[in-house]
Write an enzyme that holds these catalytic residues in place. Structure first.
Site, PDB file in Angstrom:
ATOM      1  N   GLU A 190      -0.841  -0.198  -1.921  1.00  0.00           N
ATOM      2  CA  GLU A 190      -0.630   0.985  -2.755  1.00  0.00           C
ATOM      3  C   GLU A 190       0.358   1.948  -2.111  1.00  0.00           C
ATOM      4  OE1 GLU A 190      -1.510   0.698  -5.640  1.00  0.00           O
ATOM      5  OE2 GLU A 190      -3.071  -0.820  -5.499  1.00  0.00           O
ATOM      6  N   ASP A 248       2.906  -6.147  -2.107  1.00  0.00           N
ATOM      7  CA  ASP A 248       2.086  -7.097  -1.355  1.00  0.00           C
ATOM      8  C   ASP A 248       2.687  -7.367   0.020  1.00  0.00           C
ATOM      9  OD1 ASP A 248      -0.015  -7.502  -3.082  1.00  0.00           O
ATOM     10  OD2 ASP A 248       0.751  -9.379  -3.914  1.00  0.00           O
TER      11      ASP A 248
END
Length: 657
Positions: free
Chosen positions: A506, A569
């Site tokens: 995030e 990611d």
């Protein structure tokens, strides 16, 4: 808004669900990490009949759902008094569970809404009815919504919305796409059956659906695909409202806005200009009947889940065909989902306060600070960003806000929902329609007002997390803070391989190809030098190439569609890896094994194919396998060498953050 995906009660750390060592096929670790960790589980795992997948996120959600429904059974038996909005949540849940009443009501609650659409015979009628249709949430071939102005996120602005399609994405309508021939007949049959349930004759229903499909097909080429929508840089297209209102010779946008807002705003932000440039060719006297029938089909379809069991079963046929589910959601669970969807923060508040503790929150906040420190160090020592861009990036990181667990207060909107119970003549459909109208009015009233930066966009009982670029904030609901993502009984390396990588994912969204467009306040603002942005674009292209074309579920991964999530990611896993190494008990074997574990998923072929077409995330198996190949530590941890299936040449490894 960027999520980790597109519920277990032991948030403080009960049994760790780490795979037992004997469940890991160590012979596969060098060739297929995902299969090594999850292959044996996958052979015996069964997808529930009402699901399209099992494992990972889905199992946690199921556990939370079961626990909450059990709690609610006990609460209802106790018959205690609860204050609003929890008391209203309980009323709605009981109303939704009363299928005897829903079956007795049949289509009656819906008929006035269908009759309202039927009564519109020309554009004069439509323009007169439009304010009410908008406020009541009727399906329309256009729409308005209010959210933060992308270039001044302190204030809410008006956006122009485009209609959804019958099939999941524009690409389904392109020539030679076999999905259209497979799925449109299923949709056609379902829509006709729903109209028959609403007391249209079989011939009338068939004619209405064919007419509606003509309008749907006319819209399709003029709206963005999922890949195009994934590019935030193309979203901000402000127009003078007076100019926008000229998009249609038939729909009176100016009068509508004057009625809705007292006076039309000076400006509207159009996320899909092409659609409104062609609006006159889509919505006109020649297409009026098809448009009206399209509205009828969408109305009966959207209402089906609030009516009788026959409506509910019929209305879910298409979504089940899309996802490969064998059965509709059981009645009780569907009632819970309906009530939870309406009172999301209310049930999230209950869940978090009962099952989430301060010790876990403090530990997770420590992990966040650790990850931010790693990111700040990396930015400070970055060798391809200029000094000016680097300083702005660090400023954005310093201004990044964090929300963990649950919000300080339940959204005021949920206090406005007052249920009219059965003994006072209330029906589920009428209550839900009224709540929808209250929500729409609440949204419209925000135009021009300050943005509430404390508002959560997700229930605390949701197994997910997100980054909000308009607020520069990361949010971690209580529900995701449990094993295998997080547990006080797991090692720190296991936790960093789970929730740590999610946290850093995030954070990375603040610097992905979309997040990097927004500054420390969440405003769309280019803070990059041209040279820095060009270099970043080349790195992003490498990430696109790394995933693009990988065979999966009979298709191929779209690297452009998934690039922002893949960048997040990659940065998240790399950052979490470094943070794990900073802990005294670090063990990279545990770190990588748990990373593979959290992406465990067994899904129907239909669901895999659906996600491949519309999901901005890469398939779970590839998220587990591809990203680790970019980390040098993975090779040393498992002694991966050239010739092994998990080997990637150093020059091909993508390292952005």
């Amino acid at each position: 808004m960027k999520n980790i995906i597109s519920k277990a009660t032991d948030a403080q750390g009960g049994q760790s669900s780490q795979p037992a060592e004997d469940s890991i096929d160590k012979s596969l670790l060098k060739d297929d990490l995902y299969k090594a960790v999850n292959g044996r589980w996958e052979k015996t795992a069964e997808i529930p009949a009402d699901h399209s997948s099992t494992g990972g996120f889905m199992d946690l959600n199921d556990n939370i759902d079961k626990q909450l429904m059990k709690d609610l059974d006990d609460i209802i038996k106790e018959n205690k008094h609860y204050d609003a909005p929890f008391s209203e949540f309980l009323k709605l849940y009981e109303l939704a569970r009363n299928f005897k009443k829903r079956d007795a009501d049949g289509a009656d609650p819906l008929k006035p809404y269908l009759e309202k659409i039927e009564s519109i015979t020309n554009f004069d009628d439509l323009n007169q009815a439009l304010p009410e249709l908008v406020k009541e949430g009727h399906p329309l071939p256009f729409g308005f919504w209010v959210e933060p102005d992308m270039k001044n996120t302190k204030v809410n602005a008006l956006f122009a919305a485009v209609p959804g399609l019958f099939l999941p994405d524009r690409t389904y309508y392109e020539k030679n796409n076999p999905a259209y021939k497979q799925l449109m007949p299923v949709f056609t049959k379902m829509a006709s059956q729903l109209l028959v349930l609403a007391d249209y004759s079989s011939n009338e229903a068939d004619e209405i659906v064919e007419s509606a499909k003509r309008f749907d097909a006319k819209i399709a080429p003029n709206v963005k695909s999922a890949e195009e929508s994934a590019d935030y840089s193309k979203m901000y297209n402000p127009q003078k409202f007076a100019y926008f209102s000229e998009s249609s010779s038939h729909v009176d946008f100016m009068n509508l806005a004057d009625t809705l807002f007292g006076k039309a705003p000076e400006q509207i932000i159009v996320t899909e200009p092409k659609f409104y440039e062609r609006f006159d060719g889509l919505v006109n006297s020649d297409t009026f009947t098809d448009m009206k029938n399209w509205m009828l089909v969408n109305m009966v379809r959207s209402a089906s889940g609030y009516l009788s069991e026959e409506f509910r079963q019929t209305g879910s046929v298409f979504s089940r065909a899309l996802s490969g589910k064998k059965e509709a959601t059981p009645q009780k669970k569907s009632a819970f989902y309906l009530a939870e969807g309406t009172f999301g923060q209310t049930i999230g508040d209950y869940y978090a306060k009962k099952y989430f503790g301060p010790k876990a929150k403090a530990d997770v906040e420590h992990m966040v600070r650790s990850m931010i420190a790693v990111y700040k160090n990396r930015l400070s020592n970055n060798d391809w960003l200029s000094k000016a861009t680097r300083e702005k990036a660090i400023l954005k990181l310093n201004k990044l806000e964090l929300q963990v667990g649950y919000p300080d207060h339940i959204d005021e909107l949920e206090y406005k929902f007052k249920v009219t119970p059965e003994d006072e003549g209330g029906t589920l459909f009428e209550n839900m329609s009224r709540f929808g109208a209250i929500s729409i009015q609440d949204t419209l009233e925000k135009l021009g007002k300050p943005v509430d930066r404390t508002k959560w966009e997700m229930s605390a009982a949701t197994v997910n997390a997100y980054y909000e670029p308009f607020k520069n904030i990361i949010v971690f609901p209580a529900a995701i803070l449990q094993a295998p993502f997080y547990s006080l009984k797991q090692t720190s390396s296991q936790n960093y391989g789970g929730i740590g990588a999610v946290i850093a994912h995030e954070i990375s969204h603040a610097f992905d190809n979309n997040g990097s467009l927004f500054d420390e306040l969440g405003n769309l603002n280019n803070w990059w030098t041209k040279e820095d942005h060009d270099h970043f674009s080349k790195l992003a292209d490498k990430m696109i190439k790394e995933f693009d074309g990988i065979p999966y579920a009979g298709g191929k991964v779209n690297g452009k569609l998934t690039v922002s999530e893949n960048i997040a990611d990659g940065g998240g896993l790399s950052c979490a890896n470094e943070a794990a190494k900073n802990e005294k008990d670090y063990n990279l074997y545990d770190f990588f094994i748990n990373w593979a574990k959290v992406w465990r998923m067994k899904a129907t072929e239909q669901y895999k194919q659906l996600l491949l077409n519309i999901d901005v995330h890469a398939p779970a198996e590839l998220r587990a396998n591809v990203q680790v190949k970019n980390l040098d530590d993975f090779y040393s941890t498992f002694d991966v060498k050239p010739g092994d299936g998990m080997y990637m040449r150093p020059e091909d490894r993508v390292k952005i953050w």
